[in-house]
Write a protein that holds these residues in place. Structure first.
Motif, PDB file in Angstrom:
ATOM      1  N   LEU A   1      24.118  59.313  33.007  1.00 19.70           N
ATOM      2  CA  LEU A   1      24.445  58.860  32.208  1.00 19.70           C
ATOM      3  C   LEU A   1      24.398  57.076  32.825  1.00 19.70           C
ATOM      4  O   LEU A   1      24.077  56.060  32.494  1.00 19.70           O
ATOM      5  CB  LEU A   1      25.890  58.641  31.532  1.00 19.70           C
ATOM      6  CG  LEU A   1      26.373  57.633  30.727  1.00 19.70           C
ATOM      7  CD1 LEU A   1      25.870  57.636  29.366  1.00 19.70           C
ATOM      8  CD2 LEU A   1      28.109  58.078  30.074  1.00 19.70           C
ATOM      9  N   SER A   2      25.496  57.279  34.243  1.00 18.45           N
ATOM     10  CA  SER A   2      24.816  56.126  34.916  1.00 18.45           C
ATOM     11  C   SER A   2      23.944  55.901  35.335  1.00 18.45           C
ATOM     12  O   SER A   2      23.509  54.423  35.524  1.00 18.45           O
ATOM     13  CB  SER A   2      25.657  56.129  36.063  1.00 18.45           C
ATOM     14  OG  SER A   2      25.698  57.595  37.092  1.00 18.45           O
ATOM     15  N   ASP A   3      22.750  56.945  35.346  1.00 21.40           N
ATOM     16  CA  ASP A   3      21.007  56.321  36.153  1.00 21.40           C
ATOM     17  C   ASP A   3      20.829  55.521  34.726  1.00 21.40           C
ATOM     18  O   ASP A   3      19.774  54.710  35.248  1.00 21.40           O
ATOM     19  CB  ASP A   3      21.051  57.195  36.287  1.00 21.40           C
ATOM     20  CG  ASP A   3      20.820  58.330  37.788  1.00 21.40           C
ATOM     21  OD1 ASP A   3      21.528  56.946  38.955  1.00 21.40           O
ATOM     22  OD2 ASP A   3      20.448  59.434  38.059  1.00 21.40           O
ATOM     23  N   LEU A   4      20.868  56.459  33.408  1.00 23.23           N
ATOM     24  CA  LEU A   4      20.431  56.035  32.554  1.00 23.23           C
ATOM     25  C   LEU A   4      20.689  54.152  32.073  1.00 23.23           C
ATOM     26  O   LEU A   4      20.653  54.150  31.673  1.00 23.23           O
ATOM     27  CB  LEU A   4      20.475  56.325  31.482  1.00 23.23           C
ATOM     28  CG  LEU A   4      20.365  58.025  30.721  1.00 23.23           C
ATOM     29  CD1 LEU A   4      20.617  58.774  29.700  1.00 23.23           C
ATOM     30  CD2 LEU A   4      18.101  57.788  30.776  1.00 23.23           C
ATOM     31  N   MET A   5      22.397  53.955  32.248  1.00 26.78           N
ATOM     32  CA  MET A   5      22.946  53.169  31.785  1.00 26.78           C
ATOM     33  C   MET A   5      22.768  52.096  32.884  1.00 26.78           C
ATOM     34  O   MET A   5      22.186  50.598  32.607  1.00 26.78           O
ATOM     35  CB  MET A   5      24.402  52.363  32.500  1.00 26.78           C
ATOM     36  CG  MET A   5      24.992  53.206  31.070  1.00 26.78           C
ATOM     37  SD  MET A   5      27.278  53.477  31.258  1.00 26.78           S
ATOM     38  CE  MET A   5      26.999  51.911  31.020  1.00 26.78           C
TER      39      MET A   5
ATOM     40  N   MET B   1       9.571  53.173  37.194  1.00 19.46           N
ATOM     41  CA  MET B   1      11.176  53.762  36.838  1.00 19.46           C
ATOM     42  C   MET B   1      10.209  54.901  36.765  1.00 19.46           C
ATOM     43  O   MET B   1      11.155  55.708  37.938  1.00 19.46           O
ATOM     44  CB  MET B   1      11.438  53.860  34.915  1.00 19.46           C
ATOM     45  CG  MET B   1      12.730  52.754  35.163  1.00 19.46           C
ATOM     46  SD  MET B   1      13.210  52.500  34.134  1.00 19.46           S
ATOM     47  CE  MET B   1      14.275  53.504  33.642  1.00 19.46           C
ATOM     48  N   ILE B   2       8.747  55.538  36.550  1.00 21.10           N
ATOM     49  CA  ILE B   2       8.625  56.724  37.090  1.00 21.10           C
ATOM     50  C   ILE B   2       8.812  57.086  37.869  1.00 21.10           C
ATOM     51  O   ILE B   2       8.743  58.303  37.925  1.00 21.10           O
ATOM     52  CB  ILE B   2       6.930  56.798  36.380  1.00 21.10           C
ATOM     53  CG1 ILE B   2       7.452  57.315  34.394  1.00 21.10           C
ATOM     54  CG2 ILE B   2       6.351  58.803  36.697  1.00 21.10           C
ATOM     55  CD1 ILE B   2       5.918  56.631  33.826  1.00 21.10           C
ATOM     56  N   ALA B   3       7.673  56.769  39.123  1.00 23.65           N
ATOM     57  CA  ALA B   3       7.574  56.275  40.472  1.00 23.65           C
ATOM     58  C   ALA B   3       8.928  56.756  41.202  1.00 23.65           C
ATOM     59  O   ALA B   3       9.132  57.094  42.137  1.00 23.65           O
ATOM     60  CB  ALA B   3       6.790  55.372  40.722  1.00 23.65           C
ATOM     61  N   PHE B   4       9.954  55.772  40.819  1.00 21.83           N
ATOM     62  CA  PHE B   4      11.261  55.756  41.292  1.00 21.83           C
ATOM     63  C   PHE B   4      12.334  57.229  40.815  1.00 21.83           C
ATOM     64  O   PHE B   4      12.786  57.363  41.822  1.00 21.83           O
ATOM     65  CB  PHE B   4      12.210  54.021  41.297  1.00 21.83           C
ATOM     66  CG  PHE B   4      13.359  53.967  42.024  1.00 21.83           C
ATOM     67  CD1 PHE B   4      13.076  54.200  43.357  1.00 21.83           C
ATOM     68  CD2 PHE B   4      14.327  54.517  40.623  1.00 21.83           C
ATOM     69  CE1 PHE B   4      15.031  53.648  44.532  1.00 21.83           C
ATOM     70  CE2 PHE B   4      15.327  54.670  41.911  1.00 21.83           C
ATOM     71  CZ  PHE B   4      16.004  53.574  42.778  1.00 21.83           C
ATOM     72  N   GLY B   5      11.538  57.386  39.840  1.00 24.40           N
ATOM     73  CA  GLY B   5      12.605  58.243  39.446  1.00 24.40           C
ATOM     74  C   GLY B   5      11.879  59.577  40.161  1.00 24.40           C
ATOM     75  O   GLY B   5      13.161  60.460  40.734  1.00 24.40           O
ATOM     76  N   VAL B   6      10.893  59.908  40.536  1.00 25.68           N
ATOM     77  CA  VAL B   6      10.609  60.776  40.953  1.00 25.68           C
ATOM     78  C   VAL B   6      10.891  60.779  42.502  1.00 25.68           C
ATOM     79  O   VAL B   6      11.115  62.042  43.071  1.00 25.68           O
ATOM     80  CB  VAL B   6       8.862  61.400  40.884  1.00 25.68           C
ATOM     81  CG1 VAL B   6       8.269  62.157  41.925  1.00 25.68           C
ATOM     82  CG2 VAL B   6       8.682  61.737  39.509  1.00 25.68           C
ATOM     83  N   PHE B   7      10.576  60.005  43.032  1.00 25.47           N
ATOM     84  CA  PHE B   7      11.466  59.532  44.595  1.00 25.47           C
ATOM     85  C   PHE B   7      12.451  59.904  44.587  1.00 25.47           C
ATOM     86  O   PHE B   7      12.872  60.724  45.968  1.00 25.47           O
ATOM     87  CB  PHE B   7      10.662  58.145  44.658  1.00 25.47           C
ATOM     88  CG  PHE B   7      11.415  57.802  46.131  1.00 25.47           C
ATOM     89  CD1 PHE B   7      11.287  57.857  47.320  1.00 25.47           C
ATOM     90  CD2 PHE B   7      12.634  56.394  45.991  1.00 25.47           C
ATOM     91  CE1 PHE B   7      11.930  57.547  48.719  1.00 25.47           C
ATOM     92  CE2 PHE B   7      13.155  56.508  47.457  1.00 25.47           C
ATOM     93  CZ  PHE B   7      13.246  56.885  48.295  1.00 25.47           C
TER      94      PHE B   7
ATOM     95  N   ILE C   1      15.707  62.628  37.949  1.00 31.01           N
ATOM     96  CA  ILE C   1      14.426  62.600  37.060  1.00 31.01           C
ATOM     97  C   ILE C   1      14.170  62.190  35.557  1.00 31.01           C
ATOM     98  O   ILE C   1      13.233  61.830  35.492  1.00 31.01           O
ATOM     99  CB  ILE C   1      13.849  64.634  36.996  1.00 31.01           C
ATOM    100  CG1 ILE C   1      12.315  64.459  36.624  1.00 31.01           C
ATOM    101  CG2 ILE C   1      14.710  65.094  36.555  1.00 31.01           C
ATOM    102  CD1 ILE C   1      11.407  63.670  38.114  1.00 31.01           C
ATOM    103  N   VAL C   2      15.541  62.030  35.260  1.00 31.76           N
ATOM    104  CA  VAL C   2      15.442  61.734  33.984  1.00 31.76           C
ATOM    105  C   VAL C   2      15.362  60.190  33.803  1.00 31.76           C
ATOM    106  O   VAL C   2      14.799  59.615  32.594  1.00 31.76           O
ATOM    107  CB  VAL C   2      17.205  61.709  33.189  1.00 31.76           C
ATOM    108  CG1 VAL C   2      17.430  61.219  32.127  1.00 31.76           C
ATOM    109  CG2 VAL C   2      17.868  63.302  33.334  1.00 31.76           C
ATOM    110  N   GLY C   3      15.686  59.525  34.913  1.00 26.44           N
ATOM    111  CA  GLY C   3      14.763  57.946  34.947  1.00 26.44           C
ATOM    112  C   GLY C   3      13.510  57.820  34.757  1.00 26.44           C
ATOM    113  O   GLY C   3      13.169  57.210  34.175  1.00 26.44           O
TER     114      GLY C   3
END
Length: 262
Positions: free
Chosen positions: A31-35, A70-76, A119-121
Motif C-alpha cells: 500500500l505504501s508503494d502504491l501511495m 515505474m516498470i523499470a524502477f519496480g523491477v529494479f 514488483i507491484v509498482g
C-alpha cells in the motif's frame, strides 16, 4: 546459473514464510508503494492543470514516460535493494559472513534483500503505460512487447550498475557516504522528458548519470511524435556498459575489503 536460481528459490520461499506469518506488514508495504506512485502521478496532473504542455510534450505523453519509468524502477527495486548496504554490511560487519560463502557476494546480497512487494509498482506502471497508449492512439506492432522487455532490462541494468557502484564506495570508506539519497533524488529527473531541461542537465542525465535511459529514451521507442530510435536502441547497450562498470567497481572493492575487525 542453476546454482543461483536454486538460491533464488530458497530465498523467495523463506521470504514468503516470513510474510505469511506477518501478512499485515506485507500489505502495508504494498500500500505504501502504491501511495508513493499515486502521489507522483497526481503531481504530473497538477502540473498540467497550470500548463498545457511541458515543452512540446502533452500530458498523456509525460504520463506514458512515467508509466515506463515505474516498470523499470519496480523491477529494479525488487531485485537490487542496496539502500542500506553500507550500514548493514560494512558498519555492522555482515560482509564478513557473506564472504565466507561460495556464491558471489553481490548475488548473496541481492537475494538477502529481495523485495517482492516492489514488483507491484511495475504492474501499476504497465497499467499506466497501457492507458496512456490508448489515449495517444498509438499503433501496436507484434514486436512491441519484445522491445518493451528489452528496454526494461536495459534500464534495470543501468539502475543496477549505478547503485552497485555507489554501494561499492563503502568498501573505501568506514562510514556511509550519504550519496545514495542524492542519487535517488537525481534519478527522479528521469521520469520526465529530458528535452525540457537545459543542455547541462541533459548531458548529465544522458552520459554521466544516464537516468534518461530509464525513462524518456526507451519510452520514446513506442511514441509517434517523439520517437528517437537511436537513443532508445542505445538503452540495452548503455545498460550493459553501466552494469559492467558497476560489477568491476564492486569486485575491486571486495578485493580491497579487509574485514570489520574488532
Amino acid at each position: 546459473m542453476n546454482f543461483t536460481m536454486s538460491l533464488f528459490r530458497e530465498y523467495i520461499a523463506n521470504y514468503l514464510k516470513t510474510k505469511l506469518t506477518y501478512r499485515t506488514d506485507f500489505w502495508v508495504e504494498v500500500l505504501s508503494d502504491l501511495m508513493f506512485s499515486a502521489m507522483n502521478l497526481i503531481f504530473i496532473f497538477i502540473v498540467f492543470e497550470h500548463t498545457p504542455a511541458l515543452g512540446d510534450w502533452s500530458e498523456a505523453e509525460v504520463v506514458f514516460v512515467y508509466g515506463y519509468f515505474m516498470i523499470a524502477f519496480g523491477v529494479f527495486s525488487t531485485f537490487f535493494n542496496l539502500w542500506n548496504f553500507s550500514e548493514r554490511y560494512i558498519v555492522k560487519g555482515e560482509m564478513d559472513r557473506v564472504l565466507t560463502r561460495p556464491a558471489h557476494s553481490l548475488t548473496q546480497i541481492m537475494l538477502e534483500n529481495v523485495d517482492p512487494p516492489s514488483i507491484v509498482g511495475a504492474f501499476v506502471g504497465l497499467a499506466i503505460m497501457c492507458t496512456a497508449w490508448g489515449t495517444l492512439d498509438l499503433s501496436f506492432d507484434w514486436y512491441d512487447p519484445i522491445m518493451l522487455i528489452v528496454m526494461v532490462l536495459g534500464s534495470v541494468l543501468i539502475y543496477a550498475g549505478l547503485y552497485t557502484t555507489l554501494a561499492a564506495i563503502s568498501f573505501y570508506s568506514d562510514a556511509p557516504t550519504g550519496i545514495v539519497p542524492l542519487m535517488f533524488n537525481i534519478q527522479n529527473y528521469g521520469r520526465y522528458p529530458v528535452q525540457i531541461y537545459n543542455k547541462g542537465i541533459r548531458f548529465l542525465l544522458t552520459w554521466l548519470l544516464p537516468f534518461a535511459f530509464v525513462g524518456v529514451y526507451p519510452a520514446s521507442f513506442f511514441l509517434d511524435r517523439h520517437r528517437d530510435l537511436t537513443m532508445s536502441l542505445l538503452t540495452p547497450v548503455v545498460g550493459i556498459v553501466v552494469a559492467a562498470i558497476g560489477l568491476g567497481v564492486w569486485n575491486r572493492g571486495v578485493r580491497r575489503y579487509r574485514g570489520a575487525g574488532s
